[in-house]
Design a protein around this motif. Structure first.
Motif, PDB file in Angstrom:
ATOM      1  N   LEU A 153       4.192   9.236 -10.530  1.00  0.00           N
ATOM      2  CA  LEU A 153       3.573   9.553 -11.823  1.00  0.00           C
ATOM      3  C   LEU A 153       3.117  11.011 -11.860  1.00  0.00           C
ATOM      4  O   LEU A 153       3.315  11.714 -12.857  1.00  0.00           O
ATOM      5  CB  LEU A 153       2.401   8.597 -12.083  1.00  0.00           C
ATOM      6  CG  LEU A 153       1.735   8.714 -13.455  1.00  0.00           C
ATOM      7  CD1 LEU A 153       2.738   8.505 -14.583  1.00  0.00           C
ATOM      8  CD2 LEU A 153       0.596   7.708 -13.574  1.00  0.00           C
ATOM      9  N   ARG A 154       2.532  11.458 -10.746  1.00  0.00           N
ATOM     10  CA  ARG A 154       2.123  12.880 -10.684  1.00  0.00           C
ATOM     11  C   ARG A 154       3.335  13.786 -10.836  1.00  0.00           C
ATOM     12  O   ARG A 154       3.279  14.794 -11.546  1.00  0.00           O
ATOM     13  CB  ARG A 154       1.430  13.188  -9.338  1.00  0.00           C
ATOM     14  CG  ARG A 154       0.017  12.681  -9.220  1.00  0.00           C
ATOM     15  CD  ARG A 154      -0.715  13.343  -8.047  1.00  0.00           C
ATOM     16  NE  ARG A 154      -0.011  13.188  -6.778  1.00  0.00           N
ATOM     17  CZ  ARG A 154      -0.139  12.134  -5.971  1.00  0.00           C
ATOM     18  NH1 ARG A 154      -0.954  11.146  -6.290  1.00  0.00           N
ATOM     19  NH2 ARG A 154       0.541  12.076  -4.838  1.00  0.00           N
ATOM     20  N   ALA A 155       4.453  13.413 -10.199  1.00  0.00           N
ATOM     21  CA  ALA A 155       5.655  14.245 -10.268  1.00  0.00           C
ATOM     22  C   ALA A 155       6.185  14.304 -11.707  1.00  0.00           C
ATOM     23  O   ALA A 155       6.527  15.381 -12.203  1.00  0.00           O
ATOM     24  CB  ALA A 155       6.726  13.710  -9.318  1.00  0.00           C
ATOM     25  N   ALA A 185       0.842  -1.207   0.000  1.00  0.00           N
ATOM     26  CA  ALA A 185       0.000   0.000   0.000  1.00  0.00           C
ATOM     27  C   ALA A 185       0.875   1.256   0.000  1.00  0.00           C
ATOM     28  O   ALA A 185       0.606   2.217  -0.724  1.00  0.00           O
ATOM     29  CB  ALA A 185      -0.937  -0.015   1.208  1.00  0.00           C
ATOM     30  N   THR A 186       1.943   1.250   0.804  1.00  0.00           N
ATOM     31  CA  THR A 186       2.866   2.395   0.829  1.00  0.00           C
ATOM     32  C   THR A 186       3.485   2.594  -0.550  1.00  0.00           C
ATOM     33  O   THR A 186       3.564   3.715  -1.065  1.00  0.00           O
ATOM     34  CB  THR A 186       3.996   2.158   1.863  1.00  0.00           C
ATOM     35  OG1 THR A 186       3.424   1.870   3.127  1.00  0.00           O
ATOM     36  CG2 THR A 186       4.902   3.370   1.969  1.00  0.00           C
ATOM     37  N   LEU A 187       3.907   1.473  -1.168  1.00  0.00           N
ATOM     38  CA  LEU A 187       4.558   1.541  -2.481  1.00  0.00           C
ATOM     39  C   LEU A 187       3.603   2.123  -3.524  1.00  0.00           C
ATOM     40  O   LEU A 187       3.976   2.969  -4.332  1.00  0.00           O
ATOM     41  CB  LEU A 187       5.026   0.138  -2.897  1.00  0.00           C
ATOM     42  CG  LEU A 187       5.867   0.053  -4.162  1.00  0.00           C
ATOM     43  CD1 LEU A 187       7.223   0.711  -3.956  1.00  0.00           C
ATOM     44  CD2 LEU A 187       6.071  -1.402  -4.590  1.00  0.00           C
ATOM     45  N   ARG A 188       2.346   1.660  -3.475  1.00  0.00           N
ATOM     46  CA  ARG A 188       1.372   2.129  -4.461  1.00  0.00           C
ATOM     47  C   ARG A 188       1.163   3.640  -4.333  1.00  0.00           C
ATOM     48  O   ARG A 188       1.126   4.361  -5.336  1.00  0.00           O
ATOM     49  CB  ARG A 188       0.061   1.369  -4.276  1.00  0.00           C
ATOM     50  CG  ARG A 188      -0.851   1.402  -5.480  1.00  0.00           C
ATOM     51  CD  ARG A 188      -1.698   0.154  -5.576  1.00  0.00           C
ATOM     52  NE  ARG A 188      -2.318  -0.174  -4.294  1.00  0.00           N
ATOM     53  CZ  ARG A 188      -2.170  -1.355  -3.670  1.00  0.00           C
ATOM     54  NH1 ARG A 188      -1.434  -2.304  -4.202  1.00  0.00           N
ATOM     55  NH2 ARG A 188      -2.775  -1.578  -2.528  1.00  0.00           N
ATOM     56  N   ASP A 189       1.031   4.121  -3.110  1.00  0.00           N
ATOM     57  CA  ASP A 189       0.894   5.563  -2.867  1.00  0.00           C
ATOM     58  C   ASP A 189       2.081   6.325  -3.446  1.00  0.00           C
ATOM     59  O   ASP A 189       1.931   7.367  -4.094  1.00  0.00           O
ATOM     60  CB  ASP A 189       0.890   5.832  -1.362  1.00  0.00           C
ATOM     61  CG  ASP A 189      -0.509   6.034  -0.832  1.00  0.00           C
ATOM     62  OD1 ASP A 189      -1.464   5.781  -1.604  1.00  0.00           O
ATOM     63  OD2 ASP A 189      -0.639   6.432   0.344  1.00  0.00           O
ATOM     64  N   LYS A 248       9.848  26.293 -17.779  1.00  0.00           N
ATOM     65  CA  LYS A 248      10.210  26.544 -16.377  1.00  0.00           C
ATOM     66  C   LYS A 248      11.167  25.467 -15.875  1.00  0.00           C
ATOM     67  O   LYS A 248      10.788  24.586 -15.089  1.00  0.00           O
ATOM     68  CB  LYS A 248       8.945  26.597 -15.521  1.00  0.00           C
ATOM     69  CG  LYS A 248       8.032  27.753 -15.906  1.00  0.00           C
ATOM     70  CD  LYS A 248       6.767  27.770 -15.064  1.00  0.00           C
ATOM     71  CE  LYS A 248       5.945  29.015 -15.376  1.00  0.00           C
ATOM     72  NZ  LYS A 248       4.596  28.942 -14.796  1.00  0.00           N
ATOM     73  N   LEU A 249      12.401  25.560 -16.319  1.00  0.00           N
ATOM     74  CA  LEU A 249      13.396  24.525 -16.011  1.00  0.00           C
ATOM     75  C   LEU A 249      13.716  24.436 -14.524  1.00  0.00           C
ATOM     76  O   LEU A 249      13.783  23.337 -13.956  1.00  0.00           O
ATOM     77  CB  LEU A 249      14.690  24.795 -16.795  1.00  0.00           C
ATOM     78  CG  LEU A 249      14.867  23.905 -18.027  1.00  0.00           C
ATOM     79  CD1 LEU A 249      13.963  24.375 -19.140  1.00  0.00           C
ATOM     80  CD2 LEU A 249      16.318  23.853 -18.457  1.00  0.00           C
ATOM     81  N   ALA A 250      13.937  25.581 -13.911  1.00  0.00           N
ATOM     82  CA  ALA A 250      14.337  25.566 -12.500  1.00  0.00           C
ATOM     83  C   ALA A 250      13.243  24.943 -11.641  1.00  0.00           C
ATOM     84  O   ALA A 250      13.523  24.137 -10.735  1.00  0.00           O
ATOM     85  CB  ALA A 250      14.640  26.990 -12.024  1.00  0.00           C
ATOM     86  N   GLU A 251      11.979  25.285 -11.952  1.00  0.00           N
ATOM     87  CA  GLU A 251      10.860  24.722 -11.189  1.00  0.00           C
ATOM     88  C   GLU A 251      10.781  23.209 -11.397  1.00  0.00           C
ATOM     89  O   GLU A 251      10.538  22.456 -10.456  1.00  0.00           O
ATOM     90  CB  GLU A 251       9.530  25.365 -11.614  1.00  0.00           C
ATOM     91  CG  GLU A 251       9.354  26.798 -11.135  1.00  0.00           C
ATOM     92  CD  GLU A 251       9.877  27.827 -12.145  1.00  0.00           C
ATOM     93  OE1 GLU A 251      10.787  27.491 -12.943  1.00  0.00           O
ATOM     94  OE2 GLU A 251       9.377  28.970 -12.119  1.00  0.00           O
ATOM     95  N   ALA A 252      10.999  22.778 -12.654  1.00  0.00           N
ATOM     96  CA  ALA A 252      10.974  21.341 -12.949  1.00  0.00           C
ATOM     97  C   ALA A 252      12.054  20.620 -12.137  1.00  0.00           C
ATOM     98  O   ALA A 252      11.829  19.542 -11.587  1.00  0.00           O
ATOM     99  CB  ALA A 252      11.177  21.098 -14.448  1.00  0.00           C
ATOM    100  N   GLY A 253      13.226  21.245 -12.049  1.00  0.00           N
ATOM    101  CA  GLY A 253      14.318  20.666 -11.281  1.00  0.00           C
ATOM    102  C   GLY A 253      13.976  20.567  -9.798  1.00  0.00           C
ATOM    103  O   GLY A 253      14.275  19.561  -9.146  1.00  0.00           O
ATOM    104  N   ALA A 254      13.315  21.602  -9.293  1.00  0.00           N
ATOM    105  CA  ALA A 254      12.959  21.605  -7.867  1.00  0.00           C
ATOM    106  C   ALA A 254      11.958  20.488  -7.561  1.00  0.00           C
ATOM    107  O   ALA A 254      12.099  19.773  -6.564  1.00  0.00           O
ATOM    108  CB  ALA A 254      12.389  22.968  -7.478  1.00  0.00           C
ATOM    109  N   VAL A 255      10.965  20.313  -8.424  1.00  0.00           N
ATOM    110  CA  VAL A 255       9.975  19.239  -8.213  1.00  0.00           C
ATOM    111  C   VAL A 255      10.669  17.875  -8.266  1.00  0.00           C
ATOM    112  O   VAL A 255      10.425  16.999  -7.431  1.00  0.00           O
ATOM    113  CB  VAL A 255       8.841  19.310  -9.277  1.00  0.00           C
ATOM    114  CG1 VAL A 255       7.944  18.079  -9.200  1.00  0.00           C
ATOM    115  CG2 VAL A 255       8.021  20.582  -9.102  1.00  0.00           C
ATOM    116  N   ALA A 256      11.564  17.712  -9.232  1.00  0.00           N
ATOM    117  CA  ALA A 256      12.263  16.427  -9.375  1.00  0.00           C
ATOM    118  C   ALA A 256      13.075  16.112  -8.128  1.00  0.00           C
ATOM    119  O   ALA A 256      13.047  14.982  -7.628  1.00  0.00           O
ATOM    120  CB  ALA A 256      13.166  16.452 -10.608  1.00  0.00           C
TER     121      ALA A 256
END
Ligand code: HEC
Length: 142
Positions: A44-46, A34-38, A58-66
């Motif tokens: 996938l959302r990320a 269950a933890t893994l699925r979450d 928006k490269l910098a923002e993409a990097g921050a999310v990653a």
């Protein structure tokens, strides 16, 4: 293995899996599954958010999310959960290694994106998604 050869294997793989699931089974407790699925839905959302940000320049923002959601900074997030609910320690070492490889690939992407190097960031985005594919094609939990 060369990247091209690895990709060729992956492209050909679904035909083999159609008849029988050849992936190795990792036995995780229901709580860890269950933890893994979450975590996977969050992955996938990320990836989706990262691609959206890249498309908007928006490269910098993409990097921050990653880095925050997928990178080395995101490792060990389950350490406060009961052992029974932690997928990492229950994974066979080879599978766990693929998980760590994925976190490292995300951080390498993040570095390129934060530096504003778009060609390198795009190359490393491909390496990041390859890390998702590599684990999914090798391991299953049920
Ligand atoms: C270390 C192995 C591993 C890596 C790396 C990995 N996954 Fe997964 N993923 C799994 C396993 C195992 C499942 C199956 C979970 C289940 O069936 O309960 C899964 C399931 C999923 C699911 C389906 C969730 C559901 O049940 O709806 C998604 C979506 C997903 N992963 C996305 C990703 C993305 C995106 C990445 C890369 C950023 C990634 N995964 C990297 C092992 C991995």
């Amino acid at each position: 293995m060369h990247r091209a050869a690895a990709l060729a294997c992956l492209v050909l793989a679904p035909a083999a899996f159609a008849a029988e699931d050849m992936r190795q089974l990792a036995s995780l407790t229901p709580a860890a599954q269950a933890t893994l699925r979450d975590e996977m839905l969050g992955n996938l959302r990320a990836v989706n958010e990262i691609i959206g940000l890249l498309g908007a320049g928006k490269l910098a923002e993409a990097g921050a999310v990653a880095e925050t959601e997928l990178g080395i900074a995101a490792m060990g997030r389950n350490r406060l959960l009961p052992m029974d609910a932690r997928p990492g320690p229950q994974m066979p070492p080879a599978m766990h290694r693929l998980g760590i490889d994925g976190h490292q690939a995300a951080s390498r992407f993040a570095d390129a994106a934060k530096a504003g190097d778009q060609p390198l960031a795009l190359q490393r985005l491909g390496e990041l998604t390859t890390s998702c594919v590599a684990c999914h094609h090798a391991w299953r939990v049920r």
